[in-house]
Scaffold this motif. Structure first.
Motif, short mmCIF file in Angstrom:
data_model
loop_
_atom_site.label_atom_id
_atom_site.label_comp_id
_atom_site.label_asym_id
_atom_site.label_seq_id
_atom_site.Cartn_x
_atom_site.Cartn_y
_atom_site.Cartn_z
N UNK A 1 -36.30 -54.44 -35.66
CA UNK A 1 -37.40 -55.21 -36.22
C UNK A 1 -37.56 -56.55 -35.51
N UNK A 2 -36.45 -57.18 -35.18
CA UNK A 2 -36.52 -58.46 -34.48
C UNK A 2 -37.11 -58.30 -33.08
N UNK A 3 -36.78 -57.16 -32.44
CA UNK A 3 -37.35 -56.91 -31.10
C UNK A 3 -38.87 -56.80 -31.19
N UNK A 4 -39.36 -56.11 -32.24
CA UNK A 4 -40.81 -56.02 -32.43
C UNK A 4 -41.42 -57.37 -32.75
N UNK A 5 -40.68 -58.17 -33.52
CA UNK A 5 -41.18 -59.50 -33.88
C UNK A 5 -41.33 -60.38 -32.64
N UNK A 6 -40.37 -60.30 -31.72
CA UNK A 6 -40.46 -61.10 -30.50
C UNK A 6 -41.72 -60.73 -29.71
N UNK A 7 -42.04 -59.44 -29.67
CA UNK A 7 -43.25 -59.01 -28.98
C UNK A 7 -44.49 -59.55 -29.70
N UNK A 8 -44.47 -59.49 -31.02
CA UNK A 8 -45.59 -60.01 -31.82
C UNK A 8 -45.80 -61.50 -31.56
N UNK A 9 -44.69 -62.26 -31.54
CA UNK A 9 -44.81 -63.70 -31.33
C UNK A 9 -45.32 -64.02 -29.93
N UNK A 10 -44.95 -63.20 -28.96
CA UNK A 10 -45.43 -63.41 -27.59
C UNK A 10 -46.96 -63.34 -27.53
N UNK A 11 -47.50 -62.41 -28.32
CA UNK A 11 -48.96 -62.21 -28.30
C UNK A 11 -49.67 -63.27 -29.13
N UNK A 12 -49.13 -63.59 -30.33
CA UNK A 12 -49.88 -64.39 -31.29
C UNK A 12 -49.37 -65.82 -31.46
N UNK A 13 -48.08 -66.08 -31.25
CA UNK A 13 -47.54 -67.42 -31.52
C UNK A 13 -47.66 -68.28 -30.26
N UNK A 14 -48.88 -68.48 -29.83
CA UNK A 14 -49.22 -69.36 -28.71
C UNK A 14 -50.62 -69.90 -29.00
N UNK A 15 -51.02 -70.98 -28.32
CA UNK A 15 -52.32 -71.60 -28.67
C UNK A 15 -53.49 -70.62 -28.66
N UNK A 16 -53.60 -69.79 -27.61
CA UNK A 16 -54.73 -68.87 -27.54
C UNK A 16 -54.66 -67.83 -28.65
N UNK A 17 -53.48 -67.23 -28.85
CA UNK A 17 -53.33 -66.22 -29.90
C UNK A 17 -53.60 -66.78 -31.27
N UNK A 18 -53.11 -68.01 -31.53
CA UNK A 18 -53.31 -68.60 -32.85
C UNK A 18 -54.78 -68.92 -33.10
N UNK A 19 -55.49 -69.36 -32.05
CA UNK A 19 -56.92 -69.62 -32.20
C UNK A 19 -57.67 -68.32 -32.50
N UNK A 20 -57.33 -67.26 -31.75
CA UNK A 20 -57.98 -65.98 -31.98
C UNK A 20 -57.71 -65.46 -33.39
N UNK A 21 -56.46 -65.54 -33.83
CA UNK A 21 -56.10 -65.02 -35.14
C UNK A 21 -56.77 -65.82 -36.25
#
Length: 523
Positions: A1-21
């Motif tokens: 689950x943590x491995x999947x979470x790291x992938x999720x954060x790579x996509x969304x936990x950054x300025x561009x991803x957070x703006x999109x979300x």
């Protein structure tokens, strides 16, 4: 689950991803509130009610989750790892989290289903996709609940939130949820104000087929006007201009309507509609209109007394019309007992009707020793033409078997003639308004020039010495070609120019009599 979470954060936990979300969430909330505020009628299919309620419930339930993860991470550097998140969720927030997940998932699946359900590929794979849609939330729930239980039993992770985090997050969650309720209150207020204003506003007239006239206040779409007044109006996509099923011909008053939007224009262009056709879900009448819905509403009441039955006031759509007639039946009846005549006729009509229905056709009526059938009422004109051609072979084959069965009772084998044509027809329930005691008016019949031509093509089989005369229009629409030797031109009463037809004798397999399909549009 943590491995999947790291992938999720790579996509969304950054300025561009957070703006999109964040933009997606705010857009979702704004559209849900805006569509609710603009709605003029609450008469709508169950699935639209579910979508509306889910769309309003999800933002409220999502606020604690967002603040408790991304909010705390941004404000305090909180590590929202699965060890911490599962510790918070289990067991006290089990119901909340499961409910939120199911609501979001169901909302998305309903939207996808009603967007894709017109696709043939989607319909073919629907059972498998449905299984996936059910399994994903079930397996997801089993996964995180199982992990949370094991974590509580084995690791005993301490509660990860500090008092400072709770002091900051709880009031913010309450503030945002109250703010959302405030927005809902504004929406309700807007609906109430509009309802009150409607009582004093000037009205316009909308005239439907059959002379039914409605007086309505400008504002609702034509589709909403139909629903508000109990008139069945076809609508597959829920009024989003993703399909053309609500298309309507504007018979009078079209000049008062604004030009089609980009989305509506794309849909109309795709189906090759002329300037008089508009999507009922996209036009908001501001002046008197006279309209004709063009697609029958599925699921409409069958009784003709119901004003909401689309077939009661008639719909215009392309269809294939087949006429079948028994040759020299009058001569055959002269030396037979009446009971024998009825038995023979019923056997012939029964075999013919079974062949028509087995090929997807609809038996319009029995006309003495003849049959009239309609193809393509629900599955499109191209399928209708192909099914009608298949039905001519099936009818001829059934007649051959019947001749063998009744050989001892017949002086000469039964022979038939068939005429087949396709084009725009009017479909409606013709008969007594209340159906009487005999069910009159409950059957759907086809009217128009196409019906007359199909009947005359059936009569032409006698002159051409063949069993079937089919128009070139049918073959082109079906996507078939035919041997040029079968092609001929005939004079058809009521037409100023000769008509190109093909004279055939079924049963011959379609791939032999009608060569490989070619690409043609279905409309």
């Amino acid at each position: 689950m943590e491995a999947g979470r790291e992938l999720f954060l790579t996509v969304w936990r950054n300025p561009l991803g957070e703006i999109l979300l964040l933009t997606a969430i705010l857009t979702h909330v704004a559209l849900a509130l805006w569509k609710t505020a603009r709605r003029r009628t609450w008469r709508m299919p169950v699935w639209q009610w579910i979508q509306l309620l889910l769309g309003l419930a999800i933002p409220y339930l999502l606020i604690p989750h967002v603040i408790g993860t991304a909010g705390l991470a941004a404000r305090f550097g909180y590590a929202d790892s699965y060890r911490n998140v599962l510790t918070i969720l289990w067991p006290g927030l089990l119901i909340n989290q499961t409910t939120l997940m199911l609501l979001v998932w169901t909302h998305g699946m309903i939207g996808l289903h009603f967007w894709l359900r017109l696709s043939k590929v989607y319909r073919r794979w629907f059972p498998w996709l449905l299984a996936v849609a059910v399994l994903v939330p079930v397996l997801a729930s089993l996964g995180w609940i199982g992990a949370a239980r094991r974590l509580a039993l084995v690791d005993q992770v301490p509660f990860p939130l500090t008092g400072e985090m709770i002091t900051w997050s709880d009031p913010l969650i309450l503030f945002l949820q109250r703010g959302f309720f405030g927005l809902l209150a504004l929406v309700v207020a807007a609906i109430l104000v509009r309802t009150i204003r409607r009582r004093f506003a000037e009205t316009i007239t909308i005239t439907y087929p059959g002379g039914r006239t409605l007086r309505v206040v400008p504002g609702p779409t034509l589709l909403e006007v139909s629903r508000m007044n109990g008139i069945a109006h076809a609508d597959v996509c829920g009024g989003r201009a993703r399909c053309s099923t609500c298309r309507t011909r504007i018979l009078a008053g079209g000049d008062s309507l604004p030009p089609p939007s980009t989305q509506e224009a794309q849909v109309l262009a795709r189906i090759g509609a002329d300037d008089t056709v508009r999507l009922a879900c996209q036009i908001r009448p501001t002046a008197p209109l006279k309209v004709q819905p063009l697609v029958p509403a599925r699921g409409a009441p069958r009784r003709a007394v119901t004003s909401g039955d689309a077939y009661h006031w008639g719909v215009e759509q392309p269809a294939a019309i087949l006429f079948v007639d028994l040759r020299n039946f009058t001569g055959m009846t002269e030396s037979r007992l009446s009971y024998d005549v009825v038995f023979l006729l019923n056997r012939y009509l029964g075999e013919t009707a079974r062949a028509i229905e087995a090929c997807g056709g609809y038996v319009d009526k029995f006309i003495g020793d003849g049959v009239m059938a309609i193809f393509g009422m629900t599955d499109g004109i191209q399928s209708g033409c192909r099914n009608a051609l298949a039905a001519t072979n099936a009818i001829a084959e059934n007649l051959e078997h019947l001749n063998v069965e009744l050989a001892s009772q017949l002086d000469t084998p039964l022979q038939i003639g068939m005429g087949l044509h396709a084009g725009q027809v009017i479909l409606g329930r013709i008969g007594a308004a209340d159906g009487g005691n005999q069910g009159a008016g409950t059957r759907i019949t086809a009217l128009g020039d196409v019906v007359n031509i199909a009947s005359r093509l059936e009569a032409a089989t006698k002159e051409l010495g063949q069993t079937l005369v089919v128009s070139r229009q049918v073959l082109r629409t079906a996507g078939y070609t035919c041997d040029a030797a079968q092609e001929t031109e005939i004079e058809v009463r009521g037409r100023s120019h000769p008509m190109t037809v093909y004279a055939l004798t079924p049963p011959t397999p379609l791939r032999d009599a009608l060569a490989s399909p070619t690409e043609h549009a279905a409309e």
